[in-house]
Motif scaffolding. Sequence first.
Motif, mmCIF file in Angstrom:
data_model
loop_
_atom_site.group_PDB
_atom_site.id
_atom_site.type_symbol
_atom_site.label_atom_id
_atom_site.label_comp_id
_atom_site.label_asym_id
_atom_site.label_seq_id
_atom_site.Cartn_x
_atom_site.Cartn_y
_atom_site.Cartn_z
ATOM 1 N N TYR A 93 0.942 -1.269 0.041
ATOM 2 C CA TYR A 93 0.022 0.038 0.117
ATOM 3 C C TYR A 93 0.887 1.176 0.103
ATOM 4 C CZ TYR A 93 -3.946 -2.823 1.102
ATOM 5 O OH TYR A 93 -4.871 -3.801 1.031
ATOM 6 N N PHE A 94 0.961 1.888 -1.371
ATOM 7 C CA PHE A 94 1.970 2.985 -1.307
ATOM 8 C C PHE A 94 1.414 4.178 -0.300
ATOM 9 C CE2 PHE A 94 4.714 5.808 -3.079
ATOM 10 C CZ PHE A 94 5.839 5.151 -3.148
ATOM 11 N N GLU A 95 0.059 4.244 -0.160
ATOM 12 C CA GLU A 95 -0.532 4.893 0.683
ATOM 13 C C GLU A 95 0.142 5.261 2.153
ATOM 14 O OE1 GLU A 95 -1.970 2.993 -1.123
ATOM 15 O OE2 GLU A 95 -3.794 3.981 -2.106
ATOM 16 N N LEU A 108 -1.825 6.242 -13.742
ATOM 17 C CA LEU A 108 -1.038 6.388 -12.551
ATOM 18 C C LEU A 108 -1.045 7.823 -12.102
ATOM 19 C CD1 LEU A 108 0.647 4.996 -10.498
ATOM 20 C CD2 LEU A 108 2.654 4.889 -12.115
ATOM 21 N N GLY A 139 -2.761 10.185 -12.785
ATOM 22 C CA GLY A 139 -3.761 10.739 -12.346
ATOM 23 C C GLY A 139 -3.993 10.273 -10.874
ATOM 24 N N LEU A 140 -3.929 9.016 -10.472
ATOM 25 C CA LEU A 140 -4.096 8.494 -9.161
ATOM 26 C C LEU A 140 -2.955 9.201 -8.233
ATOM 27 C CD1 LEU A 140 -4.491 4.825 -10.231
ATOM 28 C CD2 LEU A 140 -6.104 6.314 -8.953
ATOM 29 N N GLN A 194 -3.978 12.506 -7.178
ATOM 30 C CA GLN A 194 -4.868 12.539 -5.986
ATOM 31 C C GLN A 194 -4.379 12.137 -4.790
ATOM 32 O OE1 GLN A 194 -7.930 13.826 -6.860
ATOM 33 N NE2 GLN A 194 -7.192 14.126 -8.987
ATOM 34 N N VAL A 195 -3.534 11.140 -4.999
ATOM 35 C CA VAL A 195 -3.064 10.355 -3.441
ATOM 36 C C VAL A 195 -3.066 11.220 -2.258
ATOM 37 C CG1 VAL A 195 -0.889 9.706 -3.986
ATOM 38 C CG2 VAL A 195 -2.786 8.300 -2.436
ATOM 39 N N VAL A 226 -6.029 12.729 -0.963
ATOM 40 C CA VAL A 226 -6.930 11.838 -0.336
ATOM 41 C C VAL A 226 -6.277 11.734 1.135
ATOM 42 C CG1 VAL A 226 -7.655 9.467 -0.227
ATOM 43 C CG2 VAL A 226 -7.612 10.636 -2.360
ATOM 44 N N GLU A 229 -6.547 14.586 3.254
ATOM 45 C CA GLU A 229 -7.944 14.848 3.652
ATOM 46 C C GLU A 229 -8.450 13.553 4.484
ATOM 47 O OE1 GLU A 229 -10.708 15.597 0.291
ATOM 48 O OE2 GLU A 229 -9.006 16.297 -0.700
ATOM 49 N N VAL A 230 -8.259 12.555 4.418
ATOM 50 C CA VAL A 230 -8.650 11.368 5.216
ATOM 51 C C VAL A 230 -7.862 11.460 6.627
ATOM 52 C CG1 VAL A 230 -8.425 8.775 5.769
ATOM 53 C CG2 VAL A 230 -9.235 9.607 3.655
ATOM 54 N N LEU A 231 -6.577 11.939 6.770
ATOM 55 C CA LEU A 231 -5.956 12.131 7.717
ATOM 56 C C LEU A 231 -6.438 13.548 8.734
ATOM 57 C CD1 LEU A 231 -2.475 10.941 6.934
ATOM 58 C CD2 LEU A 231 -3.805 9.943 8.743
#
Lengths: 703, 703
Positions: A623-625, A687, A689-690, A693-694, A697, A700-702
Motif C-alpha cells: 500500500y503505497f499510501e 497512474l 492521475g492517481l 490525487q493520493v 486523499v 483529507e482522510v488524515l
Amino acid sequence: LVRREVTQLLTPGTLTQETLLRPEANYLAALATGDGYGLALLDVSTGEFRGAVFYGKSSVYDELFRYRPAEVLLAPELCRNEGFLEEFQRRFPVMLSAGRFEEEAGLQALRAQFGAVPGGLEHPALLRAAGAVLGYAQSTQGGALPQVQGFVRYDPSAFMQLSEATLRTLEVYDPSPVGESSEERTLMGVLGLTRTAPGRRLLRAWLRHPLVEEGPIQARLDAVEALVRDGVLREAVRKILYRIHDLERLAGRLAAGRANARDLSALARSLELLPELVGLLRGSSALLGTAERLPDLAEVAERIHTALVEEVPLKVTEGGLIRDGFDPELDALRQRAEAARAWLAGLEAAERERSGIPLKVGYNQVIGYYLEVTRPYYAQVPSDWRAIATLKDRQRYTRPDLREKEREILLAESEARKREYAAFLELRESVGQAAPLVREAAAVLAELDVYAALAEAAAQYGYVRPRFSAEGRLYIRAGRHPVVERGGGFIPNDLELSPGERLLILTGPNMAGKSTYLRQTALIALLAQIGSFVPAEEALLPLFDRVYTRIGASDDIAGGRSTFMVEMEELAQILQGATGRSLVLLDEIGRGTSTYDGLSLAWAAAEHLHDKVRSYTLFATHYFELTALPERLSGARNFHVAAREEAGGLVFYHQVLPGPASRSYGLEVAKLAGVPREVLGRAATLLAGLEAQVGDVGQEVLD
Amino acid sequence: LVRREVTQLLTPGTLTQETLLRPEANYLAALATGDGYGLALLDVSTGEFRGAVFYGKSSVYDELFRYRPAEVLLAPELCRNEGFLEEFQRRFPVMLSAGRFEEEAGLQALRAQFGAVPGGLEHPALLRAAGAVLGYAQSTQGGALPQVQGFVRYDPSAFMQLSEATLRTLEVYDPSPVGESSEERTLMGVLGLTRTAPGRRLLRAWLRHPLVEEGPIQARLDAVEALVRDGVLREAVRKILYRIHDLERLAGRLAAGRANARDLSALARSLELLPELVGLLRGSSALLGTAERLPDLAEVAERIHTALVEEVPLKVTEGGLIRDGFDPELDALRQRAEAARAWLAGLEAAERERSGIPLKVGYNQVIGYYLEVTRPYYAQVPSDWRAIATLKDRQRYTRPDLREKEREILLAESEARKREYAAFLELRESVGQAAPLVREAAAVLAELDVYAALAEAAAQYGYVRPRFSAEGRLYIRAGRHPVVERGGGFIPNDLELSPGERLLILTGPNMAGKSTYLRQTALIALLAQIGSFVPAEEALLPLFDRVYTRIGASDDIAGGRSTFMVEMEELAQILQGATGRSLVLLDEIGRGTSTYDGLSLAWAAAEHLHDKVRSYTLFATHYFELTALPERLSGARNFHVAAREEAGGLVFYHQVLPGPASRSYGLEVAKLAGVPREVLGRAATLLAGLEAQVGDVGQEVLD
C-alpha cells in the motif's frame, strides 16, 4: 498356559525404550482448567517434570507447540467442550488419552511418587494436570517412576514469548511446507552443531524459551565467547562430547532400574572421559564454573569397570557379563565347569588310545554327552558302555562317569549364570544410587554441548557477540539471515530502531527480499536472547519480551478458515498482546480483501502500533499510501528494497535503503514483460492521475 | 567370444517394449528453425508421425507442453543458442539428444522410409525436423520402421489454442503442485472413463486440441448423445471395449515384425469381439458410421485362431505354439516323438515283466535315457544291457535300441520346434500384412471408447449437451466445475456474456469461489469444443478460438523470475494474442506490486480488452476502483461473489450475483477475528474517507 504380567504399557508419551524414542525430548502433557489453564509436562525417558499456568488459550497453544508433546491428556471439562476438542485436534494432531483429573487421584499419585505434594502445585488447575500426567505415567510404567525426582513450576513470563505462528514463520524447527525447503534449511538445521542428544534437546529447549533478563544471557554469552576464542579448546571439548552417551536418558533408565549391561558399560566409558574434560575446562575462567558443577563420578565408573567385561552381551541373564577375578564364588564355579570340560576333552583321547576305536565325544540336547562309534568298530566297544542311540551306520554310548561329569558342568554353569546375574543386579542397584548425580552431569554436559555448538556456529559462520541496550536502541550492522545466507550470495543489511524511531514502513517489489529482512531481524533477536552470537558485523539490541510475526506465505488454507481470516486473527493477537518492548513484524497486512478496507485496516493497525503499543515494528506493505505515514507519525520512517531493471531483465539488489520505493516499478516490469505500448501509455496516464490525487486523499482522510 | 549385434538402442523417446512404456502416447520430438519453427513428432510405438509449423516461440512451447515428448532433438542452431537452451531445459526437463538436421540426411531418411519424400514437408524447418526425428528413430531401431506409414502435417489453427499456463491452471492433466490435490483431482482424472489405452491416449489428445469448427464438434456430440441416451448400449459397448487389447501399439509391433505369439493371440481375441460390437452399433444411427469404418478383420482372427493354441507361451522358439491339425508336417513330427515316448513307457512295463527286475526308465541331461536297477537285482541284469553309470546302491544301463529311440525323440522334437517357429513366422508375416487395417480398427475403437467415456461421464455426473451460438452469445445455466463438484456440496452458478456484454468485473473476498467460477467457465468451453457434454443445466456457447487464463496460485517462484514478472509476461501474451472470439480469464492482475501501478495496469488492461480486443473477459479483482468501469464502458458489468458473516463465523455462499461486492467486508472479518474496537473504528473512518474520494478520483482520472 503361561500367565504373563503386563509390566509396562507402550504409549507414545511414556516411552523409555531407546530404540523407540526420537532423539528429541518426548513429552507427555496434561491440560486442565480452573482460573486459567494448568499445563503439566513429563518426559518419562529422562524424568523431567514441569508445569506452568497460563491465562489465555492462545498462550497454551503456543506453549504446546513449543514442547510438541507426543501424547496429551485433556481434563474432562475440556474433552466435553466439542468446540475446544475440535480446534485442539486440528492444531495438535497427536494422541489424546484419558487421564484421572480428580484432585484426590492426583494427590494420591503425587504422594506415591514424592511422599508429599511438592511445592509449586498450589494452583488447582496445575495440581490436577500434574496429578493426571504423573498418575498416567505410573500406570503405564507399572508403578513408581524413580527417575522422576521432583516437580519444577516455571514462569512463562521469564521467557520471551514466541507464538506458534512465529516459530513456524521463522522456520526454527521445521521448513515451510511451501517450496523445496529441506530439513537443513531451518534454524535448528544450521545451528544444531551439538554432539550429544541431551545437548540437542537442550538447544531445542533454549530456542523455545529465549531469556528476557540480561544477567543469565551474558553468562551464556561468556561461555560461548570463551569457546569461540579458543578454537583448540572447542575442538577438544567437542571431540570428547562426541564420545559421551545420552546420559540423561541413561540416568532415567538407571533410576527406573531398567538399565542393561550395555547401558552400564556405556555409562562407565562416558564417565571415564570426564576428568579429561574437566582438565580442559579448568583452563578457561568462563568455563571453570561449568567444570566445577560436574559431579565426580570416577568411583562409579571404576566400580562398573572392575565388574563388567569389555564387550558385554545384551542379555543380562545368560552369563558372560562379569570379569574374572571380580567375585571369588563366581570364579570357583567357572573353574569347576572348566575342569569338567577338560576331563571330557581328555576322555576322547584316552579312550581312543585304550580301545583303539576312532571314537568321538559329542553332545546334543536330547541325550547329553555321548561316545560315538561307527559300524566297523561295534565289536570293540567295552562292556561298561551303554548304547543309548543307534543311527544308520553308527551307535552312541554313554558311561556312568560321563553322566556325572555332565551334571557337574551343567550345574556349575547354571550356578555361574545365577551368580553373575545377582552380581549384575547388585552392581545396577549400587550404580542406580548415583542416578541423580548422573542426571546432574548430563545437564552440565548438555549445557556445555550447546555452548560449544553455538561457538562452533559463531566461528564457522562469522557471527558476532550481541550487546544489549538499556535505552532500548536497536542497531544491527550488516545483519544476515542465518539460514538463507547458507545458500551463498547473501546481501547483508543494516537496521536501526529506537523508542523514537520505532515504525519502519518498508516498500518495494516482491522477490526483492522484504520478508527475508523481516525474518532475519526476528532471528537475530531470538539468537541473542538464547545467548548465541548473531549473524551480523555488530548488533546492539533491546531485550524483547515478545516477537510477533505476521508474514503470509501464500494463499494457503489453514483448517478451512480463509487466509484473510487467519491474517486478521493473528493481527488481533498482536494488537492485543504486543507491548513497548515487543518486536512486531508485519508483511502485507490487508491482502486478500479489497483495496480500501485492506488499506484502512493496515493504516489503522500501523497507527495503533505507533501511538498506543509503541512496539518496535517493521511494516512491509504494497500500500503505497502508507508511505505518507512518516509525515504524520513522529516515530515512523520510510525504507525500501532496491530493484532496478537492467538490460537482461530485473535485478534485485536486496538492499534496504531509506525512503519509499519508486512507484512506477510495476509499469517498468510490465514493459519488460512485453505488455503492449498502448496499454502501458494508458496505465501511465492513469497512474499519474492517481498519484496526483493520493496526496490529497491521504491528507483529507488524515485531517 | 560371442559377437552380438546391437539391434535396438533403448532411448526414452523411441521405446516399443510394452513393459517399458507408459500407457500414454510416447513422442520423440524434433525442433528446427528457419522462417518459423518446424516441430516433428513421432510415436515409435504406434507409428504416428506428424508435424506442424509455428511462428512464435511461445506457441512452440505450448505445443510441446501439450504433447509432452519423452525425448527431444534440437537443431544445432538452437543448441548453440545458450539462452534458448537454458530456457528450454528449464521448461522441459526431458532428455535432449543429438539428431542429424542436415537437409540431405533428412531427405535420405525420408526416402529410405517412404520411397519418396511425403507431402506436407515443403517447409524447410519442418522438413529438417521430420528428417531428424525419423533418422534418429531408424538408427535406434536398427533400420526401417515399418509401423510408420506416412506423415501428417497438421494445422495448429484448426484447434482451439490453449497455452501451457492454461492447461496447468485448469489442472487438465496434472494437479496443482500447491495443496493436497491428487491425480484424481484433474479433469483427466474425472473424465478419463475410457476402457482402453488407445482411448485414453485419444482423450488426452482431444483435450490438447479442442476443435474450432462446429460440424466436427456436432458429429462427436451426436455420437456421445446416442450413448448417453441408451445406457444399455453404452454399458454393452464399454464391456466389450474393456476386453480389447491395445491394438494401436500391437499394430506397431506387428508392422515392425516384433509381435510375439501372445500379441497375436491377444489380437485374435480382440478382433473376435468386433462383430458383436458392430452388431450393437448398427442399432444406432449416430454410431452407424463408426461401425461402418471398422474394417473387417474376421479372417485375420480366424487365421490366428486356427494356427495358435489357446494358451501360448511367451517364447516363440521353444514350441508349444501351434495347434494340432494346423500343419500336417508338424503333426507328423509330433506323432513320431509321441510314438517313441510311448515305446519307452511300454519298455519299462515289458522289461519288468520279462526280467523280473523292478526297474525304472529314467532320463537325465548327461546320459540320456537309461534303465535303473537297484543293488539286489544286479545279478539279474540281461547281458545285452550295458552299464553306463554306477551309484551307491544302484546302477544305470542302456541298450542299443534305447539310444536309437532317444535320438528319434530328440530329433522329432527339435524338428517340430523348428517347424513350429517357421509356421509362427509365416503366420506373423501374413498377419503383419494386416497391420494398417489393425491400426485403422484401433483408431475407430479409440474414438468409440472416448465417445463412450464422455457419455458415461455425462450420465454419471449429469452433464448436458452444449449448443453453439452463431451470434456469439454465451449462456451457462447452473454451471459447475467438473472436478471441484466431485468433492460434493458444490453451488452451481449462471453466466451470461455476449458481444454487447463482454467484460465481467468480479469482486468479492478470497475463498468465496471467484477462481473456481473462472476455471469452470474455461473448462465448460473446453469440454464443449472437444465434443463432450458439459457440467451445467444448459449451455449455449460461442466457438472460442483461444482460452487464456491468468489465475495466480500463490507467491510461487517460476524459474527465478518474480511472480509479478511472470504475471506480466502472461498478461502481455494475452493482450497480444487474444481476439474477439477468445475467452480471457484474469484473476488479481496487478498483485505483487504497489497499489497504484498495479491498479493502473489492471485498469488499462481491462479497457484494452474491452475496447480493442473485444474478447469475452472475466476479470476478478480486489481493486475496488475497477467497479467504476461499467459506468464508463458499455460492454462491462459488475458481479460479485457473496459472503456473509454469521454467528459462527464467515459463511461463503459461493454464489455469483450482479453488482459490486460490499466494501466493508474486510472490516467485518477483522471484527470477527478480534481486532480491537479502537483500531476498527479508526479503520472505518479511514475507509469512509477513502470511499468518499474514490468516485472523484476515478472520475477525474477517466476524464
